[in-house]
Scaffold this active site. Structure first.
Site, PDB file in Angstrom:
ATOM      1  N   ARG A  60      -9.945  -9.938   4.011  1.00 51.32           N
ATOM      2  CA  ARG A  60      -9.458  -7.765   4.058  1.00 51.32           C
ATOM      3  C   ARG A  60     -11.618  -7.467   3.565  1.00 51.32           C
ATOM      4  O   ARG A  60     -11.423  -7.530   2.444  1.00 51.32           O
ATOM      5  CB  ARG A  60      -8.953  -7.502   3.895  1.00 51.32           C
ATOM      6  CG  ARG A  60      -8.953  -6.145   3.173  1.00 51.32           C
ATOM      7  CD  ARG A  60      -7.582  -5.784   2.559  1.00 51.32           C
ATOM      8  NE  ARG A  60      -6.647  -5.461   3.747  1.00 51.32           N
ATOM      9  CZ  ARG A  60      -5.297  -4.706   4.332  1.00 51.32           C
ATOM     10  NH1 ARG A  60      -4.804  -3.994   2.719  1.00 51.32           N
ATOM     11  NH2 ARG A  60      -4.919  -4.798   5.179  1.00 51.32           N
ATOM     12  N   ASP A 113      -2.466   7.747  11.070  1.00 48.44           N
ATOM     13  CA  ASP A 113      -3.283   7.463   9.307  1.00 48.44           C
ATOM     14  C   ASP A 113      -3.178   8.005   8.345  1.00 48.44           C
ATOM     15  O   ASP A 113      -3.155   8.992   8.152  1.00 48.44           O
ATOM     16  CB  ASP A 113      -4.007   6.230  10.181  1.00 48.44           C
ATOM     17  CG  ASP A 113      -4.148   4.841   8.943  1.00 48.44           C
ATOM     18  OD1 ASP A 113      -3.738   4.295   8.377  1.00 48.44           O
ATOM     19  OD2 ASP A 113      -5.259   4.101   9.312  1.00 48.44           O
ATOM     20  N   ARG A 173       4.144  -7.805  11.399  1.00 51.10           N
ATOM     21  CA  ARG A 173       3.098  -8.414  11.174  1.00 51.10           C
ATOM     22  C   ARG A 173       3.205  -9.872  10.363  1.00 51.10           C
ATOM     23  O   ARG A 173       2.581 -10.652  11.235  1.00 51.10           O
ATOM     24  CB  ARG A 173       2.614  -7.692   9.563  1.00 51.10           C
ATOM     25  CG  ARG A 173       2.092  -5.985   9.824  1.00 51.10           C
ATOM     26  CD  ARG A 173       0.520  -6.465  10.351  1.00 51.10           C
ATOM     27  NE  ARG A 173      -0.482  -6.316  10.308  1.00 51.10           N
ATOM     28  CZ  ARG A 173      -0.834  -6.244   8.691  1.00 51.10           C
ATOM     29  NH1 ARG A 173      -1.195  -5.310   8.554  1.00 51.10           N
ATOM     30  NH2 ARG A 173      -2.091  -6.988   7.659  1.00 51.10           N
TER      31      ARG A 173
HETATM   32  N1  NVA Z   1      -7.013   2.861   7.453  1.00 54.46           N
HETATM   33  C1  NVA Z   1      -6.095   1.992   6.184  1.00 54.46           C
HETATM   34  C2  NVA Z   1      -5.193   0.892   6.770  1.00 54.46           C
HETATM   35  C3  NVA Z   1      -5.105   0.682   5.246  1.00 54.46           C
HETATM   36  C4  NVA Z   1      -3.903  -0.462   5.994  1.00 54.46           C
HETATM   37  C5  NVA Z   1      -7.484   1.991   5.591  1.00 54.46           C
HETATM   38  O1  NVA Z   1      -8.662   1.306   6.043  1.00 54.46           O
HETATM   39  O2  NVA Z   1      -7.386   1.961   4.599  1.00 54.46           O
HETATM   40  N1   CP Z   2      -0.968  -1.931   7.227  1.00 50.47           N
HETATM   41  C1   CP Z   2      -1.388  -2.890   6.330  1.00 50.47           C
HETATM   42  O1   CP Z   2      -2.561  -3.566   6.787  1.00 50.47           O
HETATM   43  O2   CP Z   2      -1.137  -2.971   4.794  1.00 50.47           O
HETATM   44  P1   CP Z   2      -1.685  -3.579   3.752  1.00 50.47           P
HETATM   45  O3   CP Z   2      -3.361  -2.477   2.833  1.00 50.47           O
HETATM   46  O4   CP Z   2      -0.535  -3.128   2.737  1.00 50.47           O
HETATM   47  O5   CP Z   2      -1.863  -5.238   3.938  1.00 50.47           O
END
Ligand code: NVA
Ligand code: CP
Length: 313
Positions: free
Chosen positions: A111, A227, A295
């Protein structure tokens, strides 16, 4: 025996488009089988002794827990790394990090911020790399969302999904899904926060329709989804976004404009009273908890596919 290389050609999952339509359907079907076994407490140890490294350069609850629990449930193990807790936080190049980590584990999930960062990692990795969210895409979440839709309503082909809010990693991944899986994406967001025409290109009306009015975007939708107004990494824009997005809160009026049996989804975390009302997210059309749970199941199918290929469903 753990191995540092995967059999067959090396595959990554950096965006939805890295898979074919057929492969996406395979992963969804396989996730349903894996989920069914999980619910019946039947062991499914197809990744016995395999090791997943998870690299988090942004916060997470769902992604961490689902990948970590999932890998253990498949018989493997995980290593959890963060920017601050690793040499990434002290400027070790991402390419060197990739070279080293991928000699020691079977699979990597990252991530991070720019898509180019995960692409650079993947280019120097000996093992499959999974996108656990970048600024541009969140493909694991969309796999879970498609699985959730299929479970509740059957095939998504020919349906309409309404995206209300920011042009972010989720909406761009929904767009890839619409192109690949044959459904229509309605999008509505405030000026200044809309899809970038350069990224979107020319899309036929049966793939993408953009609306100024969020209520119009919801009309006829089989699924309404949204979102947070401010994604991770954009926190400095928080105040400006609060003002700009004030009319893009999914509420009962928007849900009433959609199909009578429309579902509501949100990748979470959610801010009740901002992008969605409590009434909608906690109401009968919301499937956000199934979506979050999925997920786990879909990523187990994904990890298995990347390491073992098709297993037959
Ligand atoms: N669009 C949000 C999704 C979080 C899972 C972000 O990138 O923070
Ligand atoms: N939806 C999602 O990716 O959640 P987290 O940011 O908690 O991993």
């Amino acid at each position: 025996m753990s191995s540092a290389t995967s059999p067959g050609p090396l595959r990554h999952f950096l965006q939805l488009r890295d898979f074919s339509e057929d492969e996406i359907h395979y992963v969804i079907d396989r996730a349903r089988l894996i989920k069914d076994k999980f619910k019946r407490y039947l062991p499914h140890h197809t990744l016995h002794d395999r090791n997943l490294a998870m690299v988090f350069e942004k916060a997470s609850t769902r992604t961490r827990v689902s990948f970590e629990a999932g890998m253990y449930q498949l018989g493997g193990s995980v290593i959890y790394l963060t920017t601050e807790g690793s040499q990434l936080g002290r400027s070790e190049p991402i390419e060197d990090t990739a070279r080293v980590i991928s000699r020691m584990v079977d699979l990597v999930m990252i991530r991070t911020f720019e898509q180019t960062r995960i692409e650079r990692f993947a280019a120097h990795s000996r093992v499959p790399v999974i996108n656990g969210l970048t600024n541009e895409y969140h493909p694991c979440q969309i796999l879970a969302d498609i699985l959730t839709f299929v479970e509740h309503r059957g095939a998504i082909r020919g349906k309409t999904v309404a995206w209300i809010g920011d042009a972010n990693n989720m909406s761009y991944t929904w767009l890839q899904a619409a192109e690949m899986l044959g459904f229509t994406l309605h999008v509505s967001g405030p000026a200044g926060y809309r899809l970038d025409p350069l990224r979107v290109g020319q899309q036929p009306d049966n793939v993408l329709k953009e609306f100024d009015d969020p209520l119009e975007a919801c009309k006829g939708a089989h699924l309404v989804t949204t979102d947070v107004w401010t994604s991770m990494g954009y926190e400095s824009e928080n105040e400006a976004r609060r003002l700009a997005f004030a009319d893009w809160c999914v509420d009962a009026r928007m849900m009433a404009a959609a199909q009578p049996d429309a579902l509501f989804m949100h990748c979470l975390p959610a801010h009740r009273g901002e992008e969605v009302t409590g009434e909608v997210i906690d109401g009968p059309q919301s499937v956000v908890w199934d979506e979050a749970e999925n997920r786990l199941h879909v990523q187990k199918a994904l990890m298995e596919f990347l390491l073992l290929g098709r297993q037959g469903v």
